[in-house]
Scaffold this motif. Structure first.
Motif, PDB file in Angstrom:
ATOM      1  N   PHE A  31      19.103  27.431   5.945  1.00 50.19           N
ATOM      2  CA  PHE A  31      18.311  28.150   4.951  1.00 50.19           C
ATOM      3  C   PHE A  31      17.939  29.543   5.464  1.00 50.19           C
ATOM      4  N   LEU A  32      17.446  29.630   6.696  1.00 45.78           N
ATOM      5  CA  LEU A  32      17.042  30.918   7.253  1.00 45.78           C
ATOM      6  C   LEU A  32      18.236  31.849   7.433  1.00 45.78           C
ATOM      7  N   SER A  33      19.371  31.307   7.834  1.00 48.21           N
ATOM      8  CA  SER A  33      20.569  32.111   7.978  1.00 48.21           C
ATOM      9  C   SER A  33      20.981  32.702   6.629  1.00 48.21           C
ATOM     10  N   ASP A  34      20.965  31.873   5.587  1.00 56.69           N
ATOM     11  CA  ASP A  34      21.299  32.343   4.236  1.00 56.69           C
ATOM     12  C   ASP A  34      20.271  33.375   3.761  1.00 56.69           C
ATOM     13  N   PHE A  35      18.995  33.119   4.046  1.00 57.84           N
ATOM     14  CA  PHE A  35      17.923  34.048   3.676  1.00 57.84           C
ATOM     15  C   PHE A  35      18.179  35.423   4.286  1.00 57.84           C
ATOM     16  N   ILE A  36      18.531  35.457   5.559  1.00 57.68           N
ATOM     17  CA  ILE A  36      18.803  36.725   6.251  1.00 57.68           C
ATOM     18  C   ILE A  36      20.038  37.402   5.672  1.00 57.68           C
ATOM     19  N   ASP A  37      21.101  36.610   5.423  1.00 56.48           N
ATOM     20  CA  ASP A  37      22.337  37.175   4.852  1.00 56.48           C
ATOM     21  C   ASP A  37      22.092  37.829   3.494  1.00 56.48           C
ATOM     22  N   GLU A  38      21.247  37.214   2.669  1.00 55.63           N
ATOM     23  CA  GLU A  38      21.022  37.666   1.300  1.00 55.63           C
ATOM     24  C   GLU A  38      19.801  38.575   1.174  1.00 55.63           C
ATOM     25  N   VAL A  64     -18.555  33.161  -9.268  1.00 58.86           N
ATOM     26  CA  VAL A  64     -17.142  33.044  -9.644  1.00 58.86           C
ATOM     27  C   VAL A  64     -16.360  34.037  -8.786  1.00 58.86           C
ATOM     28  N   ARG A  65     -15.360  33.526  -8.113  1.00 60.45           N
ATOM     29  CA  ARG A  65     -14.516  34.374  -7.270  1.00 60.45           C
ATOM     30  C   ARG A  65     -13.143  34.522  -7.915  1.00 60.45           C
ATOM     31  N   THR A  66     -12.641  35.757  -7.946  1.00 57.42           N
ATOM     32  CA  THR A  66     -11.289  36.044  -8.411  1.00 57.42           C
ATOM     33  C   THR A  66     -10.466  36.473  -7.205  1.00 57.42           C
ATOM     34  N   ASP A  67      -9.351  35.803  -7.003  1.00 58.99           N
ATOM     35  CA  ASP A  67      -8.447  36.098  -5.892  1.00 58.99           C
ATOM     36  C   ASP A  67      -7.165  36.709  -6.442  1.00 58.99           C
ATOM     37  N   LYS A  68      -6.677  37.720  -5.744  1.00 57.79           N
ATOM     38  CA  LYS A  68      -5.389  38.334  -6.078  1.00 57.79           C
ATOM     39  C   LYS A  68      -4.536  38.320  -4.812  1.00 57.79           C
ATOM     40  N   PHE A  69      -3.381  37.674  -4.898  1.00 56.41           N
ATOM     41  CA  PHE A  69      -2.437  37.597  -3.784  1.00 56.41           C
ATOM     42  C   PHE A  69      -1.182  38.375  -4.159  1.00 56.41           C
ATOM     43  N   THR A  70      -0.774  39.305  -3.306  1.00 57.94           N
ATOM     44  CA  THR A  70       0.444  40.066  -3.530  1.00 57.94           C
ATOM     45  C   THR A  70       1.359  39.872  -2.331  1.00 57.94           C
ATOM     46  N   ASP A  71       2.544  39.353  -2.586  1.00 59.20           N
ATOM     47  CA  ASP A  71       3.546  39.132  -1.538  1.00 59.20           C
ATOM     48  C   ASP A  71       4.667  40.138  -1.729  1.00 59.20           C
ATOM     49  N   THR A  72       5.000  40.860  -0.661  1.00 54.06           N
ATOM     50  CA  THR A  72       6.029  41.890  -0.719  1.00 54.06           C
ATOM     51  C   THR A  72       7.053  41.644   0.379  1.00 54.06           C
ATOM     52  N   PHE A  73       8.324  41.621  -0.001  1.00 55.06           N
ATOM     53  CA  PHE A  73       9.396  41.519   0.981  1.00 55.06           C
ATOM     54  C   PHE A  73       9.615  42.915   1.548  1.00 55.06           C
ATOM     55  N   THR A  74       9.384  43.071   2.840  1.00 54.57           N
ATOM     56  CA  THR A  74       9.393  44.373   3.504  1.00 54.57           C
ATOM     57  C   THR A  74      10.814  44.881   3.754  1.00 54.57           C
ATOM     58  N   ASP A  75      10.919  46.130   4.231  1.00 55.75           N
ATOM     59  CA  ASP A  75      12.233  46.702   4.540  1.00 55.75           C
ATOM     60  C   ASP A  75      12.942  45.900   5.627  1.00 55.75           C
ATOM     61  N   GLU A  76      12.216  45.563   6.682  1.00 56.16           N
ATOM     62  CA  GLU A  76      12.742  44.667   7.715  1.00 56.16           C
ATOM     63  C   GLU A  76      12.563  43.241   7.199  1.00 56.16           C
ATOM     64  N   VAL A  77      13.332  42.302   7.691  1.00 57.19           N
ATOM     65  CA  VAL A  77      13.221  40.917   7.235  1.00 57.19           C
ATOM     66  C   VAL A  77      11.804  40.421   7.500  1.00 57.19           C
ATOM     67  N   GLY A  78      11.094  40.054   6.453  1.00 56.13           N
ATOM     68  CA  GLY A  78       9.731  39.565   6.566  1.00 56.13           C
ATOM     69  C   GLY A  78       8.990  39.706   5.249  1.00 56.13           C
ATOM     70  N   ASP A 101       7.894  35.382  11.420  1.00 55.98           N
ATOM     71  CA  ASP A 101       8.379  34.281  12.247  1.00 55.98           C
ATOM     72  C   ASP A 101       9.072  33.245  11.370  1.00 55.98           C
ATOM     73  N   ALA A 102       9.977  32.517  11.972  1.00 57.12           N
ATOM     74  CA  ALA A 102      10.810  31.562  11.234  1.00 57.12           C
ATOM     75  C   ALA A 102       9.967  30.510  10.513  1.00 57.12           C
ATOM     76  N   ARG A 103       9.005  29.909  11.205  1.00 57.47           N
ATOM     77  CA  ARG A 103       8.196  28.853  10.591  1.00 57.47           C
ATOM     78  C   ARG A 103       7.345  29.429   9.454  1.00 57.47           C
ATOM     79  N   GLY A 104       6.815  30.629   9.621  1.00 59.65           N
ATOM     80  CA  GLY A 104       6.021  31.253   8.563  1.00 59.65           C
ATOM     81  C   GLY A 104       6.826  31.498   7.303  1.00 59.65           C
ATOM     82  N   ILE A 105       8.070  31.967   7.460  1.00 59.55           N
ATOM     83  CA  ILE A 105       8.953  32.184   6.304  1.00 59.55           C
ATOM     84  C   ILE A 105       9.241  30.859   5.610  1.00 59.55           C
ATOM     85  N   LEU A 106       9.570  29.837   6.398  1.00 59.98           N
ATOM     86  CA  LEU A 106       9.847  28.520   5.812  1.00 59.98           C
ATOM     87  C   LEU A 106       8.628  27.987   5.057  1.00 59.98           C
ATOM     88  N   ASN A 107       7.441  28.120   5.652  1.00 58.59           N
ATOM     89  CA  ASN A 107       6.225  27.641   4.992  1.00 58.59           C
ATOM     90  C   ASN A 107       5.940  28.408   3.711  1.00 58.59           C
TER      91      ASN A 107
END
Length: 113
Positions: A31-38, A64-78, A101-107
């Motif tokens: 999975f990680l190898s394919d992730f890096i390739d693509e 009342v709490r409002t949460d905003k999560f933004t995930d961005t795929f960076t220029d380098e793999v991560g 890190d590998a485990r963080g990406i998988l999680n």
């Protein structure tokens, strides 16, 4: 997958992600190898934002709490995760976390189904 192939795959993944403390199954390594390739064509630059609200209690009472999560795929793999929150009582905050890190990406992918 034989040992040599897995060792080669782990070395290749290690060129882009920290694998120093990750024990990877064969499927995770593939999975990680394919992730890096693509990465360049499928992920780089992609951003995903989620917002949610929930009720909480503090010594001052209910809020009342409002949460905003933004995930961005960076220029380098991560993945960079930005978290902002606002409470209706005026409290707010933000944090940023880089996943390189590998485990963080998988999680990250596991949490999103």
């Amino acid at each position: 997958m034989d040992r040599n192939e897995k060792k080669r795959l782990r070395g290749r993944i290690g060129e882009h992600l920290d694998v120093s403390v990750a024990r990877l199954t064969d499927d995770e390594a593939v999975f990680l190898s394919d992730f890096i390739d693509e990465y360049g064509e499928k992920h780089r630059g992609r951003t995903e934002t989620r917002t949610s609200s929930h009720t909480g209690w503090s010594s001052d009472g209910k809020y009342v709490r409002t949460d905003k999560f933004t995930d961005t795929f960076t220029d380098e793999v991560g993945i960079r995760t930005d978290h902002e929150y606002w409470d209706d009582d005026g409290q707010s905050g933000q944090s940023t976390h880089d996943i390189k890190d590998a485990r963080g990406i998988l999680n990250w992918f596991k949490e999103r189904g």
